[in-house]
Write a protein that holds these residues in place. Sequence first.
Motif, mmCIF file in Angstrom:
data_model
loop_
_atom_site.group_PDB
_atom_site.id
_atom_site.type_symbol
_atom_site.label_atom_id
_atom_site.label_comp_id
_atom_site.label_asym_id
_atom_site.label_seq_id
_atom_site.Cartn_x
_atom_site.Cartn_y
_atom_site.Cartn_z
ATOM 1 N N ILE A 21 0.835 -1.201 0.000
ATOM 2 C CA ILE A 21 0.000 0.000 0.000
ATOM 3 C C ILE A 21 0.867 1.248 0.000
ATOM 4 O O ILE A 21 0.588 2.223 -0.715
ATOM 5 C CB ILE A 21 -0.951 -0.008 1.218
ATOM 6 N N ILE A 22 1.940 1.237 0.790
ATOM 7 C CA ILE A 22 2.844 2.393 0.845
ATOM 8 C C ILE A 22 3.615 2.521 -0.460
ATOM 9 O O ILE A 22 3.901 3.614 -0.927
ATOM 10 C CB ILE A 22 3.795 2.263 2.044
ATOM 11 N N GLY A 23 3.964 1.390 -1.067
ATOM 12 C CA GLY A 23 4.682 1.416 -2.337
ATOM 13 C C GLY A 23 6.188 1.440 -2.169
ATOM 14 O O GLY A 23 6.874 2.246 -2.808
ATOM 15 N N LEU A 24 6.715 0.549 -1.300
ATOM 16 C CA LEU A 24 8.154 0.436 -1.150
ATOM 17 C C LEU A 24 8.734 -0.339 -2.338
ATOM 18 O O LEU A 24 8.003 -0.704 -3.259
ATOM 19 C CB LEU A 24 8.478 -0.252 0.178
ATOM 20 N N LYS A 25 10.022 -0.587 -2.317
ATOM 21 C CA LYS A 25 10.681 -1.207 -3.470
ATOM 22 C C LYS A 25 10.020 -2.535 -3.821
ATOM 23 O O LYS A 25 9.955 -3.447 -3.001
ATOM 24 C CB LYS A 25 12.163 -1.430 -3.179
ATOM 25 N N MET A 26 9.555 -2.659 -5.055
ATOM 26 C CA MET A 26 8.778 -3.822 -5.464
ATOM 27 C C MET A 26 9.665 -4.938 -6.009
ATOM 28 O O MET A 26 9.669 -5.238 -7.204
ATOM 29 C CB MET A 26 7.737 -3.408 -6.511
ATOM 30 N N THR A 27 10.436 -5.547 -5.114
ATOM 31 C CA THR A 27 11.180 -6.759 -5.454
ATOM 32 C C THR A 27 10.940 -7.779 -4.349
ATOM 33 O O THR A 27 10.761 -7.406 -3.183
ATOM 34 C CB THR A 27 12.691 -6.503 -5.591
ATOM 35 N N PRO A 28 10.892 -9.079 -4.685
ATOM 36 C CA PRO A 28 10.648 -10.097 -3.645
ATOM 37 C C PRO A 28 11.679 -10.046 -2.525
ATOM 38 O O PRO A 28 11.334 -10.163 -1.343
ATOM 39 C CB PRO A 28 10.711 -11.418 -4.428
ATOM 40 N N TYR A 29 12.963 -9.881 -2.885
ATOM 41 C CA TYR A 29 14.012 -9.834 -1.871
ATOM 42 C C TYR A 29 13.767 -8.684 -0.900
ATOM 43 O O TYR A 29 13.873 -8.853 0.317
ATOM 44 C CB TYR A 29 15.376 -9.674 -2.541
ATOM 45 N N ALA A 30 13.445 -7.499 -1.441
ATOM 46 C CA ALA A 30 13.251 -6.321 -0.592
ATOM 47 C C ALA A 30 12.080 -6.525 0.359
ATOM 48 O O ALA A 30 12.146 -6.140 1.531
ATOM 49 C CB ALA A 30 13.027 -5.084 -1.460
ATOM 50 N N PHE A 31 11.000 -7.137 -0.122
ATOM 51 C CA PHE A 31 9.838 -7.360 0.733
ATOM 52 C C PHE A 31 10.170 -8.310 1.880
ATOM 53 O O PHE A 31 9.859 -8.024 3.040
ATOM 54 C CB PHE A 31 8.677 -7.926 -0.083
ATOM 55 N N PHE A 32 10.801 -9.433 1.576
ATOM 56 C CA PHE A 32 11.090 -10.407 2.629
ATOM 57 C C PHE A 32 12.157 -9.886 3.592
ATOM 58 O O PHE A 32 12.119 -10.182 4.787
ATOM 59 C CB PHE A 32 11.510 -11.736 2.013
ATOM 60 N N PHE A 33 13.088 -9.092 3.103
ATOM 61 C CA PHE A 33 14.084 -8.504 4.000
ATOM 62 C C PHE A 33 13.434 -7.475 4.915
ATOM 63 O O PHE A 33 13.778 -7.377 6.098
ATOM 64 C CB PHE A 33 15.216 -7.865 3.196
ATOM 65 N N TYR A 34 12.509 -6.708 4.385
ATOM 66 C CA TYR A 34 11.748 -5.752 5.196
ATOM 67 C C TYR A 34 10.997 -6.477 6.305
ATOM 68 O O TYR A 34 11.001 -6.050 7.469
ATOM 69 C CB TYR A 34 10.782 -5.001 4.281
ATOM 70 N N THR A 35 10.351 -7.589 5.962
ATOM 71 C CA THR A 35 9.626 -8.382 6.955
ATOM 72 C C THR A 35 10.579 -8.973 7.983
ATOM 73 O O THR A 35 10.280 -8.991 9.185
ATOM 74 C CB THR A 35 8.837 -9.505 6.258
ATOM 75 N N LEU A 36 11.726 -9.458 7.531
ATOM 76 C CA LEU A 36 12.717 -10.021 8.450
ATOM 77 C C LEU A 36 13.217 -8.964 9.428
ATOM 78 O O LEU A 36 13.359 -9.239 10.629
ATOM 79 C CB LEU A 36 13.890 -10.598 7.660
ATOM 80 N N CYS A 37 13.499 -7.759 8.940
ATOM 81 C CA CYS A 37 13.954 -6.684 9.825
ATOM 82 C C CYS A 37 12.881 -6.329 10.848
ATOM 83 O O CYS A 37 13.192 -6.103 12.026
ATOM 84 C CB CYS A 37 14.323 -5.449 9.008
ATOM 85 N N SER A 38 11.636 -6.269 10.408
ATOM 86 C CA SER A 38 10.533 -5.968 11.332
ATOM 87 C C SER A 38 10.439 -7.032 12.420
ATOM 88 O O SER A 38 10.278 -6.711 13.607
ATOM 89 C CB SER A 38 9.218 -5.881 10.551
ATOM 90 N N PHE A 39 10.554 -8.295 12.030
ATOM 91 C CA PHE A 39 10.508 -9.387 13.008
ATOM 92 C C PHE A 39 11.689 -9.321 13.969
ATOM 93 O O PHE A 39 11.534 -9.450 15.187
ATOM 94 C CB PHE A 39 10.500 -10.728 12.273
ATOM 95 N N THR A 40 12.886 -9.080 13.435
ATOM 96 C CA THR A 40 14.098 -9.094 14.253
ATOM 97 C C THR A 40 14.094 -7.981 15.286
ATOM 98 O O THR A 40 14.380 -8.204 16.472
ATOM 99 C CB THR A 40 15.340 -8.972 13.364
ATOM 100 N N VAL A 41 13.755 -6.765 14.864
ATOM 101 C CA VAL A 41 13.797 -5.646 15.800
ATOM 102 C C VAL A 41 12.727 -5.800 16.875
ATOM 103 O O VAL A 41 12.945 -5.430 18.044
ATOM 104 C CB VAL A 41 13.642 -4.299 15.042
ATOM 105 N N ASN A 42 11.582 -6.373 16.533
ATOM 106 C CA ASN A 42 10.555 -6.607 17.539
ATOM 107 C C ASN A 42 10.967 -7.678 18.538
ATOM 108 O O ASN A 42 10.722 -7.545 19.738
ATOM 109 C CB ASN A 42 9.236 -7.003 16.860
ATOM 110 N N MET A 43 11.614 -8.742 18.065
ATOM 111 C CA MET A 43 12.042 -9.808 18.961
ATOM 112 C C MET A 43 13.154 -9.338 19.887
ATOM 113 O O MET A 43 13.181 -9.691 21.073
ATOM 114 C CB MET A 43 12.496 -11.024 18.151
ATOM 115 N N ILE A 44 14.093 -8.546 19.370
ATOM 116 C CA ILE A 44 15.164 -8.024 20.221
ATOM 117 C C ILE A 44 14.581 -7.110 21.297
ATOM 118 O O ILE A 44 14.958 -7.192 22.474
ATOM 119 C CB ILE A 44 16.215 -7.278 19.379
ATOM 120 N N SER A 45 13.650 -6.245 20.898
ATOM 121 C CA SER A 45 13.023 -5.344 21.863
ATOM 122 C C SER A 45 12.270 -6.130 22.935
ATOM 123 O O SER A 45 12.349 -5.807 24.126
ATOM 124 C CB SER A 45 12.058 -4.401 21.141
ATOM 125 N N THR A 46 11.559 -7.173 22.522
ATOM 126 C CA THR A 46 10.815 -7.994 23.477
ATOM 127 C C THR A 46 11.753 -8.723 24.425
ATOM 128 O O THR A 46 11.497 -8.813 25.633
ATOM 129 C CB THR A 46 9.927 -9.005 22.726
#
Length: 235
Positions: free
Chosen positions: A120-145
């Motif tokens: 919806i936001i329109g970030l970089k439209m490549t499969p690698y970029a999407f999954f890396f974005y998701t991985l970063c979101s997961f990692t930073v949340n787990m470290i914070s928790t």
Amino acid sequence: EIFVLLRYRVAVKWRMGWFIASKLAIPILVGAVYSSFFNSLPKNFWGSFTTAGLLFVTVALAGFLSIAPLEDFKGEWPLVLRQRQDAYYRSGSYVMEKILQEIPYGLMGALGFGVITYFIIGLKMTPYAFFFYTLCSFTVNMISTAISFGVASNIHVEFLPQVIIHVWTTLNIMVTGLFLPACQIPKWWKWLYFISYQQWTWAALMLNQYGQQSGVDETKEACETTMGNEGQCSG
């Protein structure tokens, strides 16, 4: 000890639909709010500036959202203290069990957050970029928790763990590089810059969005080919 705790504590919670729903509701709701503010960002300078701020907020908010799981932690603590006095298990085993409990919810929450926001936001439209974005979101949340659980397991004063996490997250935000570049951070805070997991995560997300290692965005190429002499996108 960890296996027994997972079997008799976590397995019971996995059968509670309301508990799972409450864990997933926050990232999905936050993702929906993000999307309503930042939908379809333009492919120009101001769009890039806003995208950098959005990626920063994604990282910064993880530290504050990590306080929410502490309510579950706080509710179990009187029972845990009694069991610890009877030497049923070690505090470290209990904290590890709580962290492992959050991994499935963190994965599902990060994936839901990524699916809602990324396209919806329109970030970089490549499969690698999407999954890396998701991985970063997961990692930073787990470290914070994990940090929140570590603080709460050692400090049993009401509200003090939440205050410490707020202060720690704010300090991390100050050294991420958005407000001050690394060269302008005071020397007595340099150590925090190098160990700040939020700083490294935001840097990774920026490289993922604007670097070449995550592929070339076809929409960006199309936009650049329509640039006129004035340096602005015609669309």
